[in-house]
Design a protein around this motif. Structure first.
Motif, PDB file in Angstrom:
ATOM      1  N   ASN A   1       0.816  -1.208   0.000  1.00 51.75           N
ATOM      2  CA  ASN A   1       0.000   0.000   0.000  1.00 51.75           C
ATOM      3  C   ASN A   1       0.854   1.263   0.000  1.00 51.75           C
ATOM      4  N   GLN A   2       2.033   1.211   0.618  1.00 52.25           N
ATOM      5  CA  GLN A   2       2.938   2.352   0.543  1.00 52.25           C
ATOM      6  C   GLN A   2       3.274   2.669  -0.912  1.00 52.25           C
ATOM      7  N   ILE A   3       3.624   1.634  -1.669  1.00 51.61           N
ATOM      8  CA  ILE A   3       4.005   1.838  -3.064  1.00 51.61           C
ATOM      9  C   ILE A   3       2.816   2.347  -3.880  1.00 51.61           C
ATOM     10  N   ARG A   4       1.623   1.807  -3.618  1.00 53.24           N
ATOM     11  CA  ARG A   4       0.438   2.262  -4.355  1.00 53.24           C
ATOM     12  C   ARG A   4       0.154   3.735  -4.100  1.00 53.24           C
ATOM     13  N   VAL A   5       0.302   4.176  -2.850  1.00 55.56           N
ATOM     14  CA  VAL A   5       0.079   5.587  -2.531  1.00 55.56           C
ATOM     15  C   VAL A   5       1.131   6.459  -3.210  1.00 55.56           C
ATOM     16  N   LEU A   6       2.396   6.020  -3.193  1.00 53.95           N
ATOM     17  CA  LEU A   6       3.455   6.788  -3.840  1.00 53.95           C
ATOM     18  C   LEU A   6       3.225   6.884  -5.348  1.00 53.95           C
ATOM     19  N   GLU A   7       2.737   5.804  -5.947  1.00 53.89           N
ATOM     20  CA  GLU A   7       2.429   5.842  -7.389  1.00 53.89           C
ATOM     21  C   GLU A   7       1.348   6.875  -7.673  1.00 53.89           C
ATOM     22  N   GLN A   8       0.345   6.944  -6.813  1.00 53.45           N
ATOM     23  CA  GLN A   8      -0.728   7.923  -7.010  1.00 53.45           C
ATOM     24  C   GLN A   8      -0.213   9.349  -6.820  1.00 53.45           C
ATOM     25  N   ILE A   9       0.693   9.535  -5.872  1.00 54.17           N
ATOM     26  CA  ILE A   9       1.274  10.866  -5.664  1.00 54.17           C
ATOM     27  C   ILE A   9       2.012  11.320  -6.921  1.00 54.17           C
ATOM     28  N   ASN A  10       2.777  10.414  -7.521  1.00 57.79           N
ATOM     29  CA  ASN A  10       3.470  10.753  -8.773  1.00 57.79           C
ATOM     30  C   ASN A  10       2.482  11.087  -9.882  1.00 57.79           C
ATOM     31  N   ARG A  11       1.403  10.317  -9.955  1.00 56.55           N
ATOM     32  CA  ARG A  11       0.386  10.572 -10.981  1.00 56.55           C
ATOM     33  C   ARG A  11      -0.266  11.936 -10.779  1.00 56.55           C
ATOM     34  N   LEU A  12      -0.566  12.271  -9.526  1.00 52.70           N
ATOM     35  CA  LEU A  12      -1.222  13.545  -9.244  1.00 52.70           C
ATOM     36  C   LEU A  12      -0.334  14.733  -9.605  1.00 52.70           C
ATOM     37  N   SER A  13       0.968  14.597  -9.376  1.00 55.32           N
ATOM     38  CA  SER A  13       1.863  15.708  -9.724  1.00 55.32           C
ATOM     39  C   SER A  13       1.859  15.951 -11.227  1.00 55.32           C
ATOM     40  N   LYS A  14       1.670  14.890 -11.987  1.00 56.44           N
ATOM     41  CA  LYS A  14       1.653  15.029 -13.448  1.00 56.44           C
ATOM     42  C   LYS A  14       0.388  15.736 -13.941  1.00 56.44           C
ATOM     43  N   THR A  15      -0.639  15.843 -13.082  1.00 59.51           N
ATOM     44  CA  THR A  15      -1.834  16.598 -13.452  1.00 59.51           C
ATOM     45  C   THR A  15      -1.659  18.092 -13.176  1.00 59.51           C
ATOM     46  N   GLY A  16      -0.521  18.467 -12.583  1.00 60.26           N
ATOM     47  CA  GLY A  16      -0.257  19.876 -12.307  1.00 60.26           C
ATOM     48  C   GLY A  16      -0.337  20.267 -10.844  1.00 60.26           C
ATOM     49  N   LEU A  17      -0.682  19.327  -9.979  1.00 58.45           N
ATOM     50  CA  LEU A  17      -0.734  19.628  -8.548  1.00 58.45           C
ATOM     51  C   LEU A  17       0.677  19.807  -7.992  1.00 58.45           C
ATOM     52  N   GLY A  18       0.844  20.818  -7.148  1.00 59.85           N
ATOM     53  CA  GLY A  18       2.066  20.938  -6.368  1.00 59.85           C
ATOM     54  C   GLY A  18       1.854  20.177  -5.072  1.00 59.85           C
ATOM     55  N   ILE A  19       2.776  19.310  -4.689  1.00 57.29           N
ATOM     56  CA  ILE A  19       2.577  18.426  -3.537  1.00 57.29           C
ATOM     57  C   ILE A  19       3.725  18.591  -2.545  1.00 57.29           C
ATOM     58  N   ILE A  20       3.357  18.774  -1.277  1.00 56.06           N
ATOM     59  CA  ILE A  20       4.330  18.777  -0.191  1.00 56.06           C
ATOM     60  C   ILE A  20       3.971  17.616   0.717  1.00 56.06           C
ATOM     61  N   MET A  21       4.915  16.718   0.939  1.00 52.65           N
ATOM     62  CA  MET A  21       4.648  15.540   1.759  1.00 52.65           C
ATOM     63  C   MET A  21       5.785  15.321   2.751  1.00 52.65           C
ATOM     64  N   THR A  22       5.458  14.764   3.907  1.00 52.58           N
ATOM     65  CA  THR A  22       6.487  14.341   4.851  1.00 52.58           C
ATOM     66  C   THR A  22       6.608  12.827   4.795  1.00 52.58           C
ATOM     67  N   SER A  23       7.764  12.347   5.167  1.00 60.20           N
ATOM     68  CA  SER A  23       7.973  10.894   5.204  1.00 60.20           C
ATOM     69  C   SER A  23       9.065  10.563   6.204  1.00 60.20           C
TER      70      SER A  23
END
Length: 260
Positions: free
Chosen positions: A173-195
């Motif tokens: 599930n970690q990898i699935r969430v990270l894949e979605q984060i990458n996909r969302l950035s490609k739609t133009g969203l700016g993303i700030i995340m902690t890890s």
């Protein structure tokens, strides 16, 4: 669109946790914030979101200082995804996602057909439409995290702030969430995340900010920031940066802890 932090000082009451922090995030970029517990990552988020008043410096969006923006105006630009949680009431997933439209509604207004359609598109984008009639409290942790992301997307923000989006998730599930984060950035969203996982900076980030104790921080690319020396300084453990060649010939870096 650009979110800029200039010489910011953040803290609680008379206590300053961070000071002199400067960085920026553009539309379509991912900023990954790393660092041990207690260095100010959550304080920094709360300051951007307006929950804490900035103690110095400036936070601006496209050159406009956001310090005096209303919560509603800010929520139309910046959405927040907390760590997965369990609400006190057993809402349906589709209702949880539609709650993201609240910022666009009047005080006593109900979601319109357009609001519901926006929520449905967010679920489709994240490939969780099959969950819409499920009870939120009865789905898995990974599914809940996707629902929270979908709820944030229904705000139609320009920037997404994510507090440890893979916290408490299993490896898959970690990898699935990270894949979605990458996909969302490609739609133009700016993303700030902690890890808490330095590997995540290699997997999905345009920029990295490594916060350390005593108000030390480093900002740059993952190759510049996520080094053996910097991680040892920040976390107090020995780490080896390993390089793997993917099947398509691309290079993948990862952090390997060296146990004493």
């Amino acid at each position: 669109m650009i979110l800029e932090i200039k010489d910011a000082a953040c803290g609680y009451g008379s206590r300053t946790v961070l000071s002199g922090l400067s960085l920026d995030i553009h539309s379509g970029e991912i900023l990954c914030i790393l660092g041990p517990n207690g260095v100010g990552k959550t304080t920094f988020f709360k300051t951007i979101l307006g929950f804490l008043k900035i103690k110095g410096g400036e936070i601006s969006i496209d050159g406009e200082n956001i310090q005096n923006w209303s919560r509603r105006k800010l929520a139309k630009i910046i959405a927040y995804v907390p760590q997965a949680h369990t609400p006190p009431f057993p809402f349906l997933v589709k209702d949880v996602v539609t709650m993201g439209r609240t910022v666009h509604l009047g005080m006593f207004a109900s979601p319109s057909k357009n609001d519901i359609a926006i929520a449905e598109r967010a679920m489709e984008l994240l490939e969780i439409s099959y969950l819409k009639d499920r009870i939120y409290t009865e789905i898995s942790g990974g599914e809940r995290q996707m629902v929270l992301i979908a709820r944030a997307l229904t705000q139609e923000p320009d920037f997404l702030i994510m507090d440890e989006p893979t916290s408490n998730l299993d490896f898959g599930n970690q990898i699935r969430v990270l894949e979605q984060i990458n996909r969302l950035s490609k739609t133009g969203l700016g993303i700030i995340m902690t890890s808490h996982f330095p590997d995540h900076a290699f997997l999905c980030s345009t920029k990295v900010a490594l916060l350390q104790r005593n108000n030390k921080f480093i900002v740059g690319s993952s190759e510049e920031v996520v080094t053996e020396e910097n991680l040892q300084s920040a976390y107090g453990v020995n780490v080896k940066i390993a390089t793997t060649i993917d099947k398509d010939g691309s290079t993948i870096k990862s952090c390997v802890p060296l146990l004493s």
